[in-house]
Design a protein around this motif. Sequence first.
Motif, PDB file in Angstrom:
ATOM      1  N   PRO A  27       4.675  16.796 -11.353  1.00 12.06           N
ATOM      2  CA  PRO A  27       4.811  17.544 -12.608  1.00 12.06           C
ATOM      3  C   PRO A  27       6.224  18.088 -12.774  1.00 12.06           C
ATOM      4  CG  PRO A  27       3.787  18.924 -10.978  1.00 12.06           C
ATOM      5  CD  PRO A  27       3.998  17.586 -10.321  1.00 12.06           C
ATOM      6  N   LEU A  28       6.492  18.644 -13.933  1.00  9.48           N
ATOM      7  CA  LEU A  28       7.787  19.269 -14.187  1.00  9.48           C
ATOM      8  C   LEU A  28       7.935  20.477 -13.277  1.00  9.48           C
ATOM      9  CD1 LEU A  28      10.358  19.316 -15.908  1.00  9.48           C
ATOM     10  CD2 LEU A  28       9.142  20.771 -17.544  1.00  9.48           C
ATOM     11  N   GLY A  29       9.066  20.524 -12.586  1.00 10.48           N
ATOM     12  CA  GLY A  29       9.266  21.570 -11.596  1.00 10.48           C
ATOM     13  C   GLY A  29       8.863  21.087 -10.212  1.00 10.48           C
ATOM     14  N   SER A  30       8.887  21.972  -9.254  1.00  5.49           N
ATOM     15  CA  SER A  30       8.570  21.591  -7.877  1.00  5.49           C
ATOM     16  C   SER A  30       7.070  21.671  -7.634  1.00  5.49           C
ATOM     17  CB  SER A  30       9.301  22.514  -6.892  1.00  5.49           C
ATOM     18  OG  SER A  30       8.893  23.852  -7.083  1.00  5.49           O
ATOM     19  N   ASN A  31       6.588  20.773  -6.780  1.00  7.08           N
ATOM     20  CA  ASN A  31       5.184  20.762  -6.385  1.00  7.08           C
ATOM     21  C   ASN A  31       5.123  20.544  -4.879  1.00  7.08           C
ATOM     22  OD1 ASN A  31       2.470  19.367  -5.767  1.00  7.08           O
ATOM     23  ND2 ASN A  31       2.156  20.160  -7.849  1.00  7.08           N
ATOM     24  N   GLN A  32       4.722  21.579  -4.157  1.00  3.37           N
ATOM     25  CA  GLN A  32       4.750  21.545  -2.704  1.00  3.37           C
ATOM     26  C   GLN A  32       3.848  20.456  -2.147  1.00  3.37           C
ATOM     27  OE1 GLN A  32       6.682  23.283  -0.808  1.00  3.37           O
ATOM     28  NE2 GLN A  32       5.842  23.036   1.257  1.00  3.37           N
ATOM     29  N   THR A  33       2.661  20.327  -2.688  1.00  6.72           N
ATOM     30  CA  THR A  33       1.697  19.361  -2.147  1.00  6.72           C
ATOM     31  C   THR A  33       2.198  17.933  -2.293  1.00  6.72           C
ATOM     32  OG1 THR A  33      -0.134  20.846  -2.700  1.00  6.72           O
ATOM     33  CG2 THR A  33      -0.669  18.539  -2.278  1.00  6.72           C
ATOM     34  N   ILE A  34       2.646  17.570  -3.492  1.00  7.30           N
ATOM     35  CA  ILE A  34       3.124  16.211  -3.725  1.00  7.30           C
ATOM     36  C   ILE A  34       4.375  15.925  -2.893  1.00  7.30           C
ATOM     37  CG2 ILE A  34       4.144  14.672  -5.451  1.00  7.30           C
ATOM     38  CD1 ILE A  34       2.248  15.755  -7.483  1.00  7.30           C
ATOM     39  N   VAL A  42       0.834  -1.211   0.000  1.00 10.51           N
ATOM     40  CA  VAL A  42       0.000   0.000   0.000  1.00 10.51           C
ATOM     41  C   VAL A  42       0.868   1.260   0.000  1.00 10.51           C
ATOM     42  CG1 VAL A  42      -1.744   1.299   1.255  1.00 10.51           C
ATOM     43  CG2 VAL A  42      -1.929  -1.198   1.063  1.00 10.51           C
ATOM     44  N   PRO A  43       1.794   1.454   0.974  1.00 13.29           N
ATOM     45  CA  PRO A  43       2.633   2.662   0.902  1.00 13.29           C
ATOM     46  C   PRO A  43       3.583   2.656  -0.284  1.00 13.29           C
ATOM     47  CG  PRO A  43       3.362   1.226   2.684  1.00 13.29           C
ATOM     48  CD  PRO A  43       2.061   0.676   2.196  1.00 13.29           C
ATOM     49  N   THR A  44       4.018   1.461  -0.717  1.00 11.08           N
ATOM     50  CA  THR A  44       4.920   1.404  -1.871  1.00 11.08           C
ATOM     51  C   THR A  44       4.229   1.935  -3.125  1.00 11.08           C
ATOM     52  OG1 THR A  44       6.024  -0.540  -0.931  1.00 11.08           O
ATOM     53  CG2 THR A  44       6.366  -0.103  -3.276  1.00 11.08           C
ATOM     54  N   ILE A  45       3.022   1.457  -3.374  1.00 12.61           N
ATOM     55  CA  ILE A  45       2.264   1.926  -4.540  1.00 12.61           C
ATOM     56  C   ILE A  45       1.948   3.410  -4.416  1.00 12.61           C
ATOM     57  CG2 ILE A  45       0.091   1.683  -5.791  1.00 12.61           C
ATOM     58  CD1 ILE A  45       0.116  -1.284  -5.068  1.00 12.61           C
ATOM     59  N   SER A  46       1.650   3.852  -3.198  1.00 10.99           N
ATOM     60  CA  SER A  46       1.361   5.272  -2.985  1.00 10.99           C
ATOM     61  C   SER A  46       2.569   6.143  -3.306  1.00 10.99           C
ATOM     62  CB  SER A  46       0.915   5.501  -1.536  1.00 10.99           C
ATOM     63  OG  SER A  46      -0.241   4.741  -1.232  1.00 10.99           O
ATOM     64  N   LEU A  47       3.744   5.721  -2.844  1.00  7.91           N
ATOM     65  CA  LEU A  47       4.951   6.504  -3.081  1.00  7.91           C
ATOM     66  C   LEU A  47       5.313   6.540  -4.558  1.00  7.91           C
ATOM     67  CD1 LEU A  47       7.091   5.285  -0.041  1.00  7.91           C
ATOM     68  CD2 LEU A  47       6.134   7.572  -0.367  1.00  7.91           C
ATOM     69  N   VAL A  48       5.234   5.391  -5.211  1.00  5.41           N
ATOM     70  CA  VAL A  48       5.552   5.346  -6.640  1.00  5.41           C
ATOM     71  C   VAL A  48       4.548   6.154  -7.438  1.00  5.41           C
ATOM     72  CG1 VAL A  48       5.835   3.825  -8.646  1.00  5.41           C
ATOM     73  CG2 VAL A  48       6.734   3.131  -6.421  1.00  5.41           C
ATOM     74  N   SER A  49       3.293   6.122  -7.035  1.00  2.56           N
ATOM     75  CA  SER A  49       2.268   6.910  -7.721  1.00  2.56           C
ATOM     76  C   SER A  49       2.530   8.405  -7.570  1.00  2.56           C
ATOM     77  CB  SER A  49       0.881   6.565  -7.174  1.00  2.56           C
ATOM     78  OG  SER A  49       0.581   5.202  -7.383  1.00  2.56           O
ATOM     79  N   LEU A  50       2.982   8.824  -6.396  1.00  3.11           N
ATOM     80  CA  LEU A  50       3.329  10.231  -6.194  1.00  3.11           C
ATOM     81  C   LEU A  50       4.499  10.644  -7.079  1.00  3.11           C
ATOM     82  CD1 LEU A  50       2.956  10.436  -2.316  1.00  3.11           C
ATOM     83  CD2 LEU A  50       1.529  11.609  -4.003  1.00  3.11           C
ATOM     84  N   VAL A  51       5.472   9.749  -7.203  1.00  3.40           N
ATOM     85  CA  VAL A  51       6.605  10.032  -8.089  1.00  3.40           C
ATOM     86  C   VAL A  51       6.122  10.194  -9.525  1.00  3.40           C
ATOM     87  CG1 VAL A  51       8.724   9.079  -9.067  1.00  3.40           C
ATOM     88  CG2 VAL A  51       8.305   8.910  -6.610  1.00  3.40           C
ATOM     89  N   ALA A  52       5.249   9.297  -9.956  1.00  4.27           N
ATOM     90  CA  ALA A  52       4.748   9.355 -11.330  1.00  4.27           C
ATOM     91  C   ALA A  52       3.889  10.584 -11.569  1.00  4.27           C
ATOM     92  CB  ALA A  52       3.953   8.087 -11.647  1.00  4.27           C
ATOM     93  N   ALA A  53       3.187  11.043 -10.531  1.00  5.47           N
ATOM     94  CA  ALA A  53       2.274  12.182 -10.696  1.00  5.47           C
ATOM     95  C   ALA A  53       2.966  13.521 -10.571  1.00  5.47           C
ATOM     96  CB  ALA A  53       1.153  12.089  -9.661  1.00  5.47           C
TER      97      ALA A  53
END
Length: 327
Positions: free
Chosen positions: A157-164, A144-155
């Motif tokens: 965007p180009l540049g920095s994103n504070q929320t992610i 569960v956390p592994t998929i969540s972390l990888v999904s955050l990496v995939a999501a």
Amino acid sequence: MNSSTVTDPSSDSILNQPAFRIELAAIILCLIAVGANGWILLTALVAKVRKTYFARTERILLTLTLVEFNWMISVVFFSFIDTDDGSTISFLLNKLRAAIQTICLCLVFLCNIFLAMQRLFLVQRQTDDETSIWFVFAAAALAVPTISLVSLVAAAPLGSNQTISVIFGVVLFATTVGVGVGVAVMYARTFRVSMNLLQNCLAAADAQVYSATRNHSARNVVIQGNLTDLRADTQIKQAHQALARLRIEHALLRNCTIMCAAILVSYAPLAVQQAIAPWWMGSVGDQYWLAAIAKLFVSMDGAVTPLSVLYFNREIRYVAMLKAIHE
């Protein structure tokens, strides 16, 4: 979302900066780790060809070695690639690096959970068939956390994103703490069970030795021969063997605890660095320091893991020694 993507802006004197030297030391440790882990894996492959049987504990340790091997290769590979020029290729490479290293980190956590579970099951005298389902549950829980972390990496965007970045840091930190607490609880349970068995064995050994000695003294007056001596010696030998077995299990518990604690400590700086990175208000140079230290700790674990595997596991060490002798 990856410690190695932080760069110091004062690159004109980067060779003289202590943080750069720390990162250089981490890369050297990674190279050593690649060689050491690769040698153990090659040794295990040769042993497998020779039909050497590896128990579940050995298989877990070899899986951990394989994960560390792949992780260290990725660290070395991406250390020599410029991924900070702002191009789309660099952006995709950073995503790939973050995904690979996140998966490797979670697999390292999973192997340590498996080691703690296996130690508990061995002390409780449970067979592999009886406990296989628990390993499936543990893998599913960490997925569960592994998929969540990888999904955050995939999501990302180009540049920095504070929320992610915040969510990624919080999930990674919570996963590290959760794994650490879970492993500690299992080892504490294993320790209690082992100590209870050890105390019972000591009491049984004392009773058997006392009984065997009394029987030997009483019957030796009437019966002339070696039968009574043989029975007494057999009882004493069995008691000592049982006691020795539990003492060995207690030593193995201590060794596995040391190895597991060392691995978790190695990844704590990385989890902390990722958790505070989105909130960091200091200079970029200080953030570079934190990233370099986190990378050094991870590299140290990669280099220490093969030594731990050889030191704490007699079967793998024996196979490795045979291979070295034949070479």
